[in-house]
Design an enzyme around this catalytic site. Structure first.
Site, PDB file in Angstrom:
ATOM      1  N   ASN A 148     -23.104  10.063  63.002  1.00  0.00           N
ATOM      2  CA  ASN A 148     -21.930   9.205  62.769  1.00  0.00           C
ATOM      3  C   ASN A 148     -21.276   8.921  64.110  1.00  0.00           C
ATOM      4  O   ASN A 148     -20.989   9.844  64.869  1.00  0.00           O
ATOM      5  CB  ASN A 148     -20.901   9.908  61.872  1.00  0.00           C
ATOM      6  CG  ASN A 148     -19.741   8.984  61.513  1.00  0.00           C
ATOM      7  OD1 ASN A 148     -19.952   7.978  60.842  1.00  0.00           O
ATOM      8  ND2 ASN A 148     -18.547   9.302  61.963  1.00  0.00           N
ATOM      9  N   GLU A 149     -21.068   7.664  64.407  1.00  0.00           N
ATOM     10  CA  GLU A 149     -20.371   7.285  65.637  1.00  0.00           C
ATOM     11  C   GLU A 149     -20.756   8.209  66.794  1.00  0.00           C
ATOM     12  O   GLU A 149     -19.919   8.925  67.359  1.00  0.00           O
ATOM     13  CB  GLU A 149     -18.864   7.294  65.422  1.00  0.00           C
ATOM     14  CG  GLU A 149     -18.392   6.188  64.507  1.00  0.00           C
ATOM     15  CD  GLU A 149     -16.870   5.997  64.505  1.00  0.00           C
ATOM     16  OE1 GLU A 149     -16.149   6.934  64.885  1.00  0.00           O
ATOM     17  OE2 GLU A 149     -16.422   4.909  64.125  1.00  0.00           O
ATOM     18  N   GLU A 309     -17.911   0.289  58.952  1.00  0.00           N
ATOM     19  CA  GLU A 309     -16.596   0.877  58.690  1.00  0.00           C
ATOM     20  C   GLU A 309     -15.496   0.020  59.283  1.00  0.00           C
ATOM     21  O   GLU A 309     -15.619  -0.469  60.407  1.00  0.00           O
ATOM     22  CB  GLU A 309     -16.444   2.234  59.389  1.00  0.00           C
ATOM     23  CG  GLU A 309     -17.106   3.408  58.777  1.00  0.00           C
ATOM     24  CD  GLU A 309     -16.755   4.675  59.573  1.00  0.00           C
ATOM     25  OE1 GLU A 309     -15.626   4.798  60.067  1.00  0.00           O
ATOM     26  OE2 GLU A 309     -17.644   5.520  59.705  1.00  0.00           O
ATOM     27  N   TRP A 317      -4.867   7.103  63.208  1.00  0.00           N
ATOM     28  CA  TRP A 317      -5.097   7.668  64.542  1.00  0.00           C
ATOM     29  C   TRP A 317      -4.489   6.837  65.670  1.00  0.00           C
ATOM     30  O   TRP A 317      -4.720   7.132  66.841  1.00  0.00           O
ATOM     31  CB  TRP A 317      -6.593   7.886  64.786  1.00  0.00           C
ATOM     32  CG  TRP A 317      -7.477   6.753  64.349  1.00  0.00           C
ATOM     33  CD1 TRP A 317      -8.112   6.642  63.151  1.00  0.00           C
ATOM     34  CD2 TRP A 317      -7.816   5.572  65.087  1.00  0.00           C
ATOM     35  NE1 TRP A 317      -8.825   5.465  63.090  1.00  0.00           N
ATOM     36  CE2 TRP A 317      -8.671   4.800  64.268  1.00  0.00           C
ATOM     37  CE3 TRP A 317      -7.500   5.104  66.358  1.00  0.00           C
ATOM     38  CZ2 TRP A 317      -9.207   3.569  64.665  1.00  0.00           C
ATOM     39  CZ3 TRP A 317      -8.024   3.883  66.763  1.00  0.00           C
ATOM     40  CH2 TRP A 317      -8.867   3.133  65.913  1.00  0.00           C
ATOM     41  N   LYS A 358      -5.754  12.342  56.076  1.00  0.00           N
ATOM     42  CA  LYS A 358      -5.140  12.076  54.761  1.00  0.00           C
ATOM     43  C   LYS A 358      -4.208  10.875  54.779  1.00  0.00           C
ATOM     44  O   LYS A 358      -3.898  10.320  53.730  1.00  0.00           O
ATOM     45  CB  LYS A 358      -4.450  13.314  54.213  1.00  0.00           C
ATOM     46  CG  LYS A 358      -3.383  13.899  55.081  1.00  0.00           C
ATOM     47  CD  LYS A 358      -2.855  15.183  54.440  1.00  0.00           C
ATOM     48  CE  LYS A 358      -1.980  15.968  55.400  1.00  0.00           C
ATOM     49  NZ  LYS A 358      -2.709  16.427  56.604  1.00  0.00           N
TER      50      LYS A 358
HETATM   51  C1  GLA Z   1     -14.413   6.642  62.324  1.00  0.00           C
HETATM   52  C2  GLA Z   1     -15.270   7.684  61.651  1.00  0.00           C
HETATM   53  C3  GLA Z   1     -14.811   7.991  60.266  1.00  0.00           C
HETATM   54  C4  GLA Z   1     -13.313   8.098  60.211  1.00  0.00           C
HETATM   55  C5  GLA Z   1     -12.717   6.811  60.698  1.00  0.00           C
HETATM   56  C6  GLA Z   1     -11.210   6.771  60.614  1.00  0.00           C
HETATM   57  O1  GLA Z   1     -14.832   5.386  62.079  1.00  0.00           O
HETATM   58  O2  GLA Z   1     -16.624   7.316  61.634  1.00  0.00           O
HETATM   59  O3  GLA Z   1     -15.412   9.208  59.882  1.00  0.00           O
HETATM   60  O4  GLA Z   1     -12.906   9.144  61.023  1.00  0.00           O
HETATM   61  O5  GLA Z   1     -13.054   6.659  62.046  1.00  0.00           O
HETATM   62  O6  GLA Z   1     -10.724   5.538  61.088  1.00  0.00           O
END
Ligand code: GLA
Ligand code: ZN
Length: 666
Positions: A148-149, A309, A317, A358
């Protein structure tokens, strides 16, 4: 391909392991109501799937996947290796990453692993082997989602294992220690290495004494390659166990993230996908979104690709996290589709109630379904379903913009002429000027073929290897138009200055010679003789074949050319040697576009975005109104959004969207 089913996908990250079982049935029902077609499952589930080294628990995932299959929802199944479980790093502390100060980072968040660690790698591949074996034939499976990322939190580890890997990488790149000495220019500051094992990652050096820039650059290359190796290792397991099912990982194509060289990565993916999050503090974030979508389409070699996403509404964030305004989710989604995405997915399906995210929005908000957000989600699912006919169609463009993550890395190294030169700045500025004109832009790698383009934009290409200038030169001589912006062509791939006058690699192409840079002080602004102004950068430029177009009125080099135009062969090479203001950039770009014979997608006004997708004889005009006033764009056909025939022009309300299937009114 399994995922490419003639529809636009809609969905998001789905984390049922955060919820008791009795919620799952409701999840499925709501996903069905919202028209969700694709759920990304298990991204952070390693600890749930393998609670102990010798214990695997797949029962819950079987149940989730069976349920989704039953509800007709496809699955983008994660390999769950994005974050190791606590037992792994407890047993193998060496699997945790080390920062440049030499401190080992602790677990307790996510992505805390050293990509060179054998414990991490073996553990990850063992899990992928099991997942691949178990789910290869599952009816819900549409694609695999590795990691992931990559690089989001741990892009570079500075431990001794990584140091050893770095040395091997250096030998592959530079041959031997002498090759490294040459490439890194170690004659400087007594840095000469006499043996390979003296070489370290660029760890924290004494204050104000910068680590060798080429060492830093090579470490970024090595780190990107190392993570890519991890991806490829997982992908290969899946290709073996699950042939024909495409494998992806979600990139972070944003002008705020540059940890990986995505040109190299994209070649290894079966489906290119990216995450894009708005910067809510940036009033032009929707223009950045268009640019990043163009970049992702470039990585996908024209498409199709997936937006994997974004946030349905707020994120958690940024310093301040506003909700999306009414209509914004739909506009954001259609914008991605307009730029070539064949799917729009979010993080995440159901908003979490515990943990660090959350306060991040989900498709299903904390307040439930009697909410504006949920109603917009349901409407969007319906609209994406009705827009299924555009899947697989392509965006056409006669303008290319050259973008390069390695040039970005080079550009942001320390001890440069000005801290105000930011790699994405001119790329965004020129892309914005084109966007305002309604001109579609493809993003290409340096050295890529320029066949079919009329205008090529080369922003801040500080670092270039020797292959790039000849491609641009041939393009211009053959009738193409190019614009290069300042601080381009300065160094070679090893970050060594190209001597004889700036802008080294592009001097002959541009017909100019720069004797010295003359960057401006903070807040300093110079006047231009066309009535515009500029800041950040000027340079002492001599004409060597080019004609002056704009000159400085004042500042460090009054009277010197600020913008030049070089007629070369059958084409033209422009040079913009300063950071022109928005209006000046717009004027210049309008002239370049006109001279190059580039046509807009449709006549529009600033803030009203137009894009066209085509498939054979069919075409769809997307109109996205980002302004506060209604806008009218000429076209004829049927607006799929409203279902209304359009004859001659479509009027789109403030903040609204239209997708016109062009041709005679239906
Ligand atoms: C990223 C991550 C996700 C989540 C999002 C929140 O894209 O891949 O798991 O943390 O940020 O914006
Ligand atoms: Zn390491």
């Amino acid at each position: 391909m399994a995922w490419d089913s003639g529809r636009l996908h809609f969905g998001g990250d789905y984390n049922p392991d955060q919820w008791p079982r009795d919620v799952w049935a409701e999840d499925r029902r709501l996903m069905h109501d919202a028209g969700v077609t694709l759920a990304t499952v298990g991204v952070f589930s390693w600890a749930h799937l393998q609670p102990a080294p010798d214990r695997y628990e797949f029962g819950w995932l079987d149940e989730v996947l069976d349920g989704l299959a039953g509800a007709g929802i496809g699955v983008d199944l994660a390999t769950a290796t994005a974050s190791p479980p606590p037992w792994l790093t407890t047993a193998h502390p060496e699997a945790l990453p080390v920062d440049r100060e030499g401190h080992r980072r602790w677990p307790g968040a996510r992505q805390a692993y050293c990509p060179s660690s054998a414990a991490w790698r073996d553990g990850a591949l063992a899990l992928v082997e099991r997942l691949g074996t178990r789910y290869a034939g599952h009816p819900a499976l549409r694609m695999w989602h590795v990691g992931n990322e990559y690089g989001c939190h741990t892009s570079r580890c500075y431990c001794d294992t990584c140091a050893a890997g770095f040395r091997d990488w250096l030998v592959r790149r530079h041959g031997d220690v002498d090759g490294v000495n040459r490439a890194w220019g170690t004659a400087f500051w007594s840095q000469r290495y006499s043996a390979l094992d003296e070489i370290l990652p660029p760890r924290l050096t004494p204050d104000g004494a910068w680590a060798n820039p080429t060492q830093q650059l090579d470490y970024r290359r090595f780190a990107s390659d190392l993570l890519l190796e991890e991806f490829v290792a997982e992908r290969d397991v899946l290709h073996r166990l699950s042939p024909g099912v495409p494998v992806t990982t979600n990139f972070m194509v944003m002008t705020r993230f540059n940890q990986l060289d995505y040109w190299a990565w994209a070649r290894e993916l079966d489906v290119v996908s990216t995450d894009y999050y708005p910067d809510f503090a940036d009033p032009l974030t929707h223009v950045e979104a268009a640019f990043c979508a163009d970049m992702t389409r470039g990585l996908a070699d024209g498409g199709p690709w997936l937006l994997m996403e974004t946030s349905p509404s707020a994120v958690n964030w940024q310093p301040r996290n506003p909700a999306k305004r009414p209509g914004q989710l739909r506009r954001d989604a259609l914008q991605q589709v307009a730029h070539g995405a064949d799917g729009f997915n979010v993080f995440q399906v159901r908003a979490s109630v515990a943990g660090a995210e959350k306060f991040h929005s989900g498709l299903i908000p904390h307040a439930g379904t009697d909410t504006r957000l949920w109603r917009e989600v349901v409407e969007l699912g319906d609209l994406l379903d009705r827009l299924g006919e555009v899947a697989g169609s392509r965006v056409e463009s006669s303008v290319a913009l050259v973008w390069d993550w390695q040039a970005w890395w080079g550009c942001e190294l320390d001890s440069h002429p000005s801290v105000d030169v930011a790699y994405p700045d001119r790329a965004r500025a020129f892309h914005r000027a084109l966007w305002d004109l309604g001109v579609a832009v493809d993003v290409v790698a340096p050295g890529a073929s320029l066949d079919g383009y009329d205008l090529v934009v080369v922003p801040t290409l500080y670092l270039v290897d020797d292959s790039v200038a000849p491609v641009l030169d041939a393009f211009v001589r053959g009738g193409g138009h190019v614009v290069v912006t300042y601080f381009s062509g300065i160094v070679d791939a090893d970050d060594h200055i190209r001597t004889g006058g700036y802008p080294g690699a592009f001097r002959e192409l541009l017909g100019v010679l720069v004797e010295e840079f003359a960057p401006l002080l903070a807040g300093e602004r110079v006047m231009l003789d066309d009535g515009g102004s500029a800041d950040v950068w000027t340079e002492d430029l001599r004409l060597a074949g080019a004609e002056p177009v704009v000159r400085y009125v004042d500042g460090p080099v009054p009277g010197r050319p600020a913008v030049t135009r070089h007629a070369l062969g059958d084409g033209v090479a422009w040079y913009v040697a300063t950071r022109t203001d928005v209006a000046t950039t717009a004027r210049l770009v309008a002239r370049m576009v006109e001279e190059a014979g580039v046509r807009p997608v449709a006549a529009s006004s600033p803030g009203v975005e137009v894009q066209r997708r085509r498939a054979g004889a069919a075409s769809w005009l997307f109109v996205l109104n980002h302004t506060d006033a209604a806008a009218t764009v000429a076209t004829t056909g049927t607006d799929i959004v409203s279902g209304v025939p359009v004859s001659g022009s479509v009027t789109v309300p403030a903040g609204g969207v239209a997708v016109v299937r062009e041709g005679g009114p239906a």
